[in-house]
Design a protein around this motif. Structure first.
Motif, short mmCIF file in Angstrom:
data_model
loop_
_atom_site.label_atom_id
_atom_site.label_comp_id
_atom_site.label_asym_id
_atom_site.label_seq_id
_atom_site.Cartn_x
_atom_site.Cartn_y
_atom_site.Cartn_z
N PHE A 22 0.84 -1.19 0.00
CA PHE A 22 0.00 0.00 0.00
C PHE A 22 0.88 1.25 0.00
CE2 PHE A 22 -2.94 -3.17 1.60
CZ PHE A 22 -4.14 -2.81 1.00
N LYS B 241 -6.58 1.06 2.20
CA LYS B 241 -6.18 0.63 3.53
C LYS B 241 -6.58 1.75 4.48
CE LYS B 241 -2.36 -1.16 6.31
NZ LYS B 241 -0.94 -1.54 6.34
N GLY C 187 -3.81 0.88 -2.56
CA GLY C 187 -3.02 -0.13 -3.24
C GLY C 187 -3.79 -0.69 -4.42
#
Length: 222
Positions: free
Chosen positions: A166, A211, A217
């Protein structure tokens, strides 16, 4: 990605491809071919017929189950039936050993151009069969393409470059600031939302994942 039992040939190909500004790697772990293929997501595969454990025909068939990435066989087994078998298994071209490195590179470049319709000076990134054409501000998935703004391209470029992890919102914003795209957290969220909508329109639902409390991501493989 170079799958070759002869380490000297594999290293020579890697070195020559690197001189031409390609990112090339080879494997000596013939028990983990598909795992490595999935992890690295190469734009092209070079593979020998004669390999430990399973031959190149087997691995070509396995790759074809999950990907249409271009494949070139490189082998000293160059009888007519060897070449026919390679093509029938899904290969796109065949280079016979011994070979001239210059000719091999020319064949690789030609196949990449035919497959991805890129000029030699173009740069592109790949994840799960999705290609980011940074120089053209376009993204390609299967037969579909979408145009990108410069801001959208820079956001995706950061995600593609760090596709196994991420990327924090701060890192994305710093990248955009460095490219004179003055953006804050709210503007980034708006751009991400617009990108997700555009991606969904070409069949890429949930391609960008969040996230919570950190950043973004790319969709991970199964």
């Amino acid at each position: 990605m170079i799958i070759e039992d002869d380490l000297t040939i594999a290293k020579s190909l890697q070195e020559e491809l690197t001189k031409w500004s390609y990112q090339a790697f080879y494997t000596t772990d013939f028990n983990q071919i598909m795992e490595l293929f999935t992890e690295q997501a190469p734009q092209l595969v070079l593979i020998d017929i004669k390999l430990p454990y399973f031959n190149g025909y087997y691995w070509c068939t396995e790759i074809r189950k999950v990907s249409q990435v271009p494949i070139i066989f490189i082998s000293s087994q160059n009888e007519r039936m060897d070449i026919v078998m390679a093509i029938q298994m899904g290969a796109d071209d065949f280079i016979s050993k011994p070979f001239d490195l210059t000719i091999a590179i020319a064949k690789i470049q030609a196949l990449l151009r035919r497959t991805y319709d890129f000029n030699e000076n173009d740069s592109f990134l790949n994840h799960q069969g999705v290609y980011l054409k940074a120089n053209e501000l376009r993204l390609q998935f299967e037969e579909k393409e979408m145009a990108l703004t410069k801001t959208e391209m820079k956001i995706l470029e950061q995600l593609f470059l760090h596709k196994s992890e991420f990327v924090s919102r701060e890192a994305i914003m710093v990248s955009l600031w460095e490219n004179e795209a003055f953006i804050d957290d709210n503007t980034l969220a708006v751009n991400i939302a617009r990108l997700r909508k555009k991606l969904a329109e070409i069949g890429l639902e949930n391609f960008i994942i969040t996230k919570k409390g950190y950043g973004y991501g790319l969709m991970k493989g199964e």
